[in-house]
Motif scaffolding. Structure first.
Motif, PDB file in Angstrom:
ATOM      1  N   GLN A  10      53.274  48.208  46.624  1.00  0.00           N
ATOM      2  CA  GLN A  10      52.022  47.953  45.921  1.00  0.00           C
ATOM      3  C   GLN A  10      51.302  46.728  46.434  1.00  0.00           C
ATOM      4  OE1 GLN A  10      55.011  47.259  44.796  1.00  0.00           O
ATOM      5  NE2 GLN A  10      55.052  45.492  43.426  1.00  0.00           N
ATOM      6  N   TYR A  11      51.832  46.093  47.471  1.00  0.00           N
ATOM      7  CA  TYR A  11      51.332  44.772  47.865  1.00  0.00           C
ATOM      8  C   TYR A  11      49.898  44.816  48.380  1.00  0.00           C
ATOM      9  CZ  TYR A  11      56.350  44.423  47.583  1.00  0.00           C
ATOM     10  OH  TYR A  11      57.639  44.517  47.134  1.00  0.00           O
ATOM     11  N   SER A  12      49.539  45.809  49.177  1.00  0.00           N
ATOM     12  CA  SER A  12      48.157  45.917  49.647  1.00  0.00           C
ATOM     13  C   SER A  12      47.212  46.186  48.487  1.00  0.00           C
ATOM     14  CB  SER A  12      48.036  47.029  50.696  1.00  0.00           C
ATOM     15  OG  SER A  12      48.737  46.687  51.867  1.00  0.00           O
ATOM     16  N   PHE A  13      47.664  46.930  47.493  1.00  0.00           N
ATOM     17  CA  PHE A  13      46.837  47.173  46.307  1.00  0.00           C
ATOM     18  C   PHE A  13      46.627  45.880  45.530  1.00  0.00           C
ATOM     19  CE2 PHE A  13      48.207  51.418  47.338  1.00  0.00           C
ATOM     20  CZ  PHE A  13      47.147  52.215  46.954  1.00  0.00           C
ATOM     21  N   GLU A  14      47.648  45.024  45.485  1.00  0.00           N
ATOM     22  CA  GLU A  14      47.494  43.754  44.783  1.00  0.00           C
ATOM     23  C   GLU A  14      46.525  42.831  45.513  1.00  0.00           C
ATOM     24  OE1 GLU A  14      51.698  43.479  42.374  1.00  0.00           O
ATOM     25  OE2 GLU A  14      51.534  42.433  44.281  1.00  0.00           O
ATOM     26  N   VAL A  15      46.561  42.844  46.840  1.00  0.00           N
ATOM     27  CA  VAL A  15      45.580  42.069  47.607  1.00  0.00           C
ATOM     28  C   VAL A  15      44.172  42.593  47.339  1.00  0.00           C
ATOM     29  CG1 VAL A  15      44.803  41.462  49.934  1.00  0.00           C
ATOM     30  CG2 VAL A  15      47.246  41.478  49.401  1.00  0.00           C
ATOM     31  N   LEU A  16      44.021  43.913  47.366  1.00  0.00           N
ATOM     32  CA  LEU A  16      42.720  44.518  47.068  1.00  0.00           C
ATOM     33  C   LEU A  16      42.256  44.148  45.664  1.00  0.00           C
ATOM     34  CD1 LEU A  16      40.374  46.437  47.710  1.00  0.00           C
ATOM     35  CD2 LEU A  16      41.838  48.339  46.975  1.00  0.00           C
ATOM     36  N   GLY A  17      43.173  44.187  44.707  1.00  0.00           N
ATOM     37  CA  GLY A  17      42.811  43.842  43.339  1.00  0.00           C
ATOM     38  C   GLY A  17      42.311  42.410  43.218  1.00  0.00           C
ATOM     39  N   THR A  18      42.961  41.483  43.910  1.00  0.00           N
ATOM     40  CA  THR A  18      42.525  40.094  43.863  1.00  0.00           C
ATOM     41  C   THR A  18      41.124  39.939  44.430  1.00  0.00           C
ATOM     42  OG1 THR A  18      44.811  39.295  44.044  1.00  0.00           O
ATOM     43  CG2 THR A  18      43.060  37.761  44.621  1.00  0.00           C
ATOM     44  N   VAL A  19      40.867  40.560  45.575  1.00  0.00           N
ATOM     45  CA  VAL A  19      39.551  40.456  46.212  1.00  0.00           C
ATOM     46  C   VAL A  19      38.468  41.034  45.307  1.00  0.00           C
ATOM     47  CG1 VAL A  19      38.149  41.168  48.182  1.00  0.00           C
ATOM     48  CG2 VAL A  19      40.533  40.490  48.528  1.00  0.00           C
ATOM     49  N   VAL A  20      38.708  42.215  44.758  1.00  0.00           N
ATOM     50  CA  VAL A  20      37.712  42.872  43.911  1.00  0.00           C
ATOM     51  C   VAL A  20      37.463  42.059  42.643  1.00  0.00           C
ATOM     52  CG1 VAL A  20      37.247  44.922  42.524  1.00  0.00           C
ATOM     53  CG2 VAL A  20      38.177  45.168  44.831  1.00  0.00           C
ATOM     54  N   LEU A  21      38.523  41.563  42.034  1.00  0.00           N
ATOM     55  CA  LEU A  21      38.360  40.817  40.781  1.00  0.00           C
ATOM     56  C   LEU A  21      37.624  39.496  41.013  1.00  0.00           C
ATOM     57  CD1 LEU A  21      41.839  41.510  39.158  1.00  0.00           C
ATOM     58  CD2 LEU A  21      39.617  42.312  38.330  1.00  0.00           C
ATOM     59  N   ILE A  22      37.926  38.796  42.106  1.00  0.00           N
ATOM     60  CA  ILE A  22      37.193  37.556  42.400  1.00  0.00           C
ATOM     61  C   ILE A  22      35.731  37.872  42.700  1.00  0.00           C
ATOM     62  CG2 ILE A  22      36.946  35.639  44.014  1.00  0.00           C
ATOM     63  CD1 ILE A  22      39.941  35.601  44.343  1.00  0.00           C
ATOM     64  N   GLY A  23      35.498  38.886  43.535  1.00  0.00           N
ATOM     65  CA  GLY A  23      34.124  39.228  43.898  1.00  0.00           C
ATOM     66  C   GLY A  23      33.287  39.645  42.706  1.00  0.00           C
ATOM     67  N   THR A  24      33.852  40.457  41.844  1.00  0.00           N
ATOM     68  CA  THR A  24      33.095  40.889  40.666  1.00  0.00           C
ATOM     69  C   THR A  24      32.929  39.749  39.663  1.00  0.00           C
ATOM     70  OG1 THR A  24      35.184  41.776  39.780  1.00  0.00           O
ATOM     71  CG2 THR A  24      33.684  43.323  40.867  1.00  0.00           C
ATOM     72  N   ALA A  25      33.905  38.833  39.603  1.00  0.00           N
ATOM     73  CA  ALA A  25      33.743  37.674  38.731  1.00  0.00           C
ATOM     74  C   ALA A  25      32.595  36.789  39.223  1.00  0.00           C
ATOM     75  CB  ALA A  25      35.043  36.867  38.679  1.00  0.00           C
ATOM     76  N   VAL A  26      32.464  36.640  40.532  1.00  0.00           N
ATOM     77  CA  VAL A  26      31.327  35.901  41.082  1.00  0.00           C
ATOM     78  C   VAL A  26      30.021  36.581  40.693  1.00  0.00           C
ATOM     79  CG1 VAL A  26      30.164  35.228  43.228  1.00  0.00           C
ATOM     80  CG2 VAL A  26      32.642  34.900  42.982  1.00  0.00           C
ATOM     81  N   ALA A  27      29.999  37.914  40.757  1.00  0.00           N
ATOM     82  CA  ALA A  27      28.784  38.642  40.386  1.00  0.00           C
ATOM     83  C   ALA A  27      28.484  38.490  38.894  1.00  0.00           C
ATOM     84  CB  ALA A  27      28.942  40.121  40.741  1.00  0.00           C
ATOM     85  N   VAL A  28      29.520  38.465  38.049  1.00  0.00           N
ATOM     86  CA  VAL A  28      29.318  38.337  36.607  1.00  0.00           C
ATOM     87  C   VAL A  28      28.647  37.005  36.270  1.00  0.00           C
ATOM     88  CG1 VAL A  28      30.536  38.006  34.418  1.00  0.00           C
ATOM     89  CG2 VAL A  28      31.124  39.935  35.895  1.00  0.00           C
ATOM     90  N   ARG A  29      29.077  35.939  36.900  1.00  0.00           N
ATOM     91  CA  ARG A  29      28.510  34.635  36.555  1.00  0.00           C
ATOM     92  C   ARG A  29      27.086  34.459  37.076  1.00  0.00           C
ATOM     93  NH1 ARG A  29      28.346  30.580  40.431  1.00  0.00           N
ATOM     94  NH2 ARG A  29      27.740  29.269  38.660  1.00  0.00           N
ATOM     95  N   HIS A  30      26.648  35.341  37.944  1.00  0.00           N
ATOM     96  CA  HIS A  30      25.288  35.237  38.469  1.00  0.00           C
ATOM     97  C   HIS A  30      24.338  36.250  37.825  1.00  0.00           C
ATOM     98  CE1 HIS A  30      25.880  32.213  41.581  1.00  0.00           C
ATOM     99  NE2 HIS A  30      27.029  32.800  41.890  1.00  0.00           N
ATOM    100  N   THR A  31      24.770  36.921  36.783  1.00  0.00           N
ATOM    101  CA  THR A  31      23.903  37.892  36.124  1.00  0.00           C
ATOM    102  C   THR A  31      23.920  37.668  34.621  1.00  0.00           C
ATOM    103  OG1 THR A  31      23.456  40.255  35.802  1.00  0.00           O
ATOM    104  CG2 THR A  31      25.752  39.599  35.932  1.00  0.00           C
ATOM    105  N   GLU A  32      22.839  38.035  33.974  1.00  0.00           N
ATOM    106  CA  GLU A  32      22.733  37.928  32.523  1.00  0.00           C
ATOM    107  C   GLU A  32      23.024  39.254  31.832  1.00  0.00           C
ATOM    108  OE1 GLU A  32      22.251  35.210  30.833  1.00  0.00           O
ATOM    109  OE2 GLU A  32      22.036  33.930  32.610  1.00  0.00           O
TER     110      GLU A  32
END
Length: 558
Positions: A165-187
């Motif tokens: 599952q290790y590649s999936f966990e890396v993917l999950g980290t990238v997606v979650l950080i990226g979407t968190a960045v998008a969340v803080r820049h939108t209302e």
């Protein structure tokens, strides 16, 4: 002010232009990209991108195509009894991933390329999204650094050719950080709901999401509180119920057995992933950090890379403090969980933190973009690119970062291909072992296996008509629960006894044959290569009456 009206110059600090004897305020200068590239250089840069992209694809596709056997760890996890089982021993996996691999085993059999395909696709997606995230947060040179280091990291490459599952966990980290960045820049409040829902879904394929999502949520919450955005805080808390409900279900179905397994925690502690019983020490912390830099960061000089990461964290926090918190949150949470003995920051189990560190290394080279920076990487032809010497601090920091990274990781980047090939070549020739035993079996034969070999048989001997194991034997030092010869029932009514061993420990070469000779004549029947051997016992009078040395392991039913 209307054009052409004469006025007295005023010392306002703003530049003015003079036209036909009249003073008029100048228009504000156009905003220039942060350290842009001239168009001629930009064209060559896009060609340079082909090198790390091609190198990374070559490493990954080559590892995926040329892997012809599973590892013992893969076989252990894939041999789990159900989709809700986390595996055996030190091997655990999230339920959704186990279910997916179980479907592939049922559909594709034991073809390693089919079983490894999900990890390959997850790794390619994670690398691509990581570079896109780096391009949003970092200037050009920083994003290029992230791409190069991610493409050449041998442990990311090996994970892409592993049924884990290790590649999936890396993917999950990238997606979650990226979407968190998008969340803080939108209302848009729907973005919050979507992010929490994404975190809930990620629990199916990533154990690390249990740590990543709360860490990122805390970073987002800190900004909302500091900005007094209380309405957003309330909405954020309400939508978080999606994730907490999913986490409670995951705990009941899958996480609780692992949390209750004291043997699992003890094993990680023996490896050094958890602090000793006396608590954290300077020696343990130093050893853990150094090992993390070597594996999975793939650093040859740990100190150099760690200094570069610290420099990157400082530069990122100065220019983008809240996005910097999001990048640092998973790393900080990982350090906390390994310190309290909950989740190990160790080798492949820590791969999910690698994206955060790579972003820090990219920031060390070229700082970070700010809201005032243009996303364009090519300067307007009418503008003059700013000379590098106008920013001596940036140039100095970049020079230090480049020296640290070249000295700390340059060698590993260039030798990734040979390192990956050596790791795959060290896998035991399991197919030759099992096929060799299968062709020599006779009526009345009994087949036993050690723990690792038994895991291989659960996968490769799944088909109808394949040999069946009578039992699994474990090899360990003699103690009160492991007597000298308690395995006689396994040999009952056997014409011959086969014992399959997949490993390379000393007791498998010396102690095991000695243990078997107390039951009869022992031959090494099949030995296709290092780490794979089948002993054949012909029951009869003992050929050795010497007691087993204490340094050797005893034979016991497992």
């Amino acid at each position: 002010m209307p054009r052409g009206v004469p006025v007295e110059p005023v010392a306002t600090g703003r530049k003015h232009t003079r036209s036909r004897g009249l003073i008029e305020p100048a228009q504000p200068p156009p905003r220039r990209p942060y350290r842009p590239l001239p168009p001629q250089l930009a064209r060559w840069f896009w060609l340079l991108l082909v090198l790390p992209i091609g190198y990374g694809l070559w490493l990954r596709l080559g590892a995926w195509w040329n892997t012809h056997t599973l590892t013992a760890d893969e076989a252990t996890v894939l041999g789990a009894s159900s989709w809700a089982t986390h595996g055996l021993g030190l091997q655990t996996a999230p339920p959704g991933w186990l279910w997916l691999q179980g479907v592939l085993v049922d559909l594709g059999g034991t073809d390693e390329r089919v079983l490894h395909a999900p990890s390959l696709l997850a790794d390619l997606a994670a690398t691509a999204l990581l570079v896109i995230l780096a391009a949003r947060l970092l200037p050009l040179a920083g994003a290029f650094t992230v791409l190069m280091l991610a493409a050449a990291n041998q442990f990311l490459v090996l994970a892409s050719a592993t049924a884990g599952q290790y590649s999936f966990e890396v993917l999950g980290t990238v997606v979650l950080i990226g979407t968190a960045v998008a969340v803080r820049h939108t209302e848009d409040r729907r973005a919050m709901a979507g992010w929490w829902g994404l975190g809930a879904v990620s629990l199916l394929v990533s154990q690390a999401a249990v740590i990543t999502v709360p860490a990122l949520a805390l970073a987002l919450l800190i900004e909302m509180v500091l900005r007094s955005q209380w309405v957003r805080v309330a909405g954020f808390a309400i939508w978080s119920l999606i994730f907490w409900a999913a986490l409670a279900l995951d705990w009941l179905v899958a996480l609780r057995p692992s949390a209750a397994d004291s043997a699992l925690r003890d094993a990680w502690q023996r490896l050094g992933a958890f602090p000793p019983n006396g608590g954290t020490t300077t020696a343990w912390t130093s050893q853990l950090v150094g090992h993390f830099a070597s594996n999975p960061l793939d650093a040859a000089v740990a100190v150099a890379v760690l200094l570069a990461a610290v420099l990157g964290a400082v530069r990122l926090l100065i220019r983008r403090p809240f996005d910097g918190l999001l990048v640092l949150a998973p790393l900080a949470a990982a350090a906390l969980t390994t310190t309290i003995g909950t989740y190990p920051l160790w080798e492949r189990a820590a791969l999910w933190v690698v994206p955060s560190v790579l972003l820090l290394l990219g920031a060390a080279v070229d700082g970070a973009r700010t809201a005032a920076d243009s996303p364009d990487w090519v300067a307007d032809a009418a503008e003059e690119a700013p000379a590098p010497w106008r920013h001596p601090t940036r140039v100095g920091a970049a020079a230090v970062a480049i020296v640290l990274l070249v000295s700390g990781m340059g060698y590993r980047v260039l030798t990734s291909a040979s390192a990956v090939a050596a790791t795959r070549a060290a896998l035991p020739p399991v197919h030759l072992l099992l096929d060799g035993v299968s062709t020599q079996l006779k009526s009345g034969d009994v087949v036993l296996a050690d723990t690792a070999a038994a895991a291989f048989t659960r996968i490769y001997w799944r088909r109808t008509g394949s040999p069946k194991l009578r039992g699994v034997v474990s090899l360990r030092p003699a103690d009160a629960t492991c007597q000298a010869h308690p395995a006689e029932p396994l040999f009952a009514n056997a014409t011959r006894v086969w014992l399959l061993v997949a490993g390379s420990q000393p007791y498998e070469v010396t102690g095991l044959p000695e243990a078997l000779r107390t039951y009869g004549t022992v031959d090494t029947a099949v030995h296709p290569g290092r780490g794979a051997v089948a002993y054949l016992l012909h029951p009869g009078p003992p050929t050795s009456t010497d007691p087993l040395p204490a340094a050797h392991s005893c034979l016991t039913a497992g």
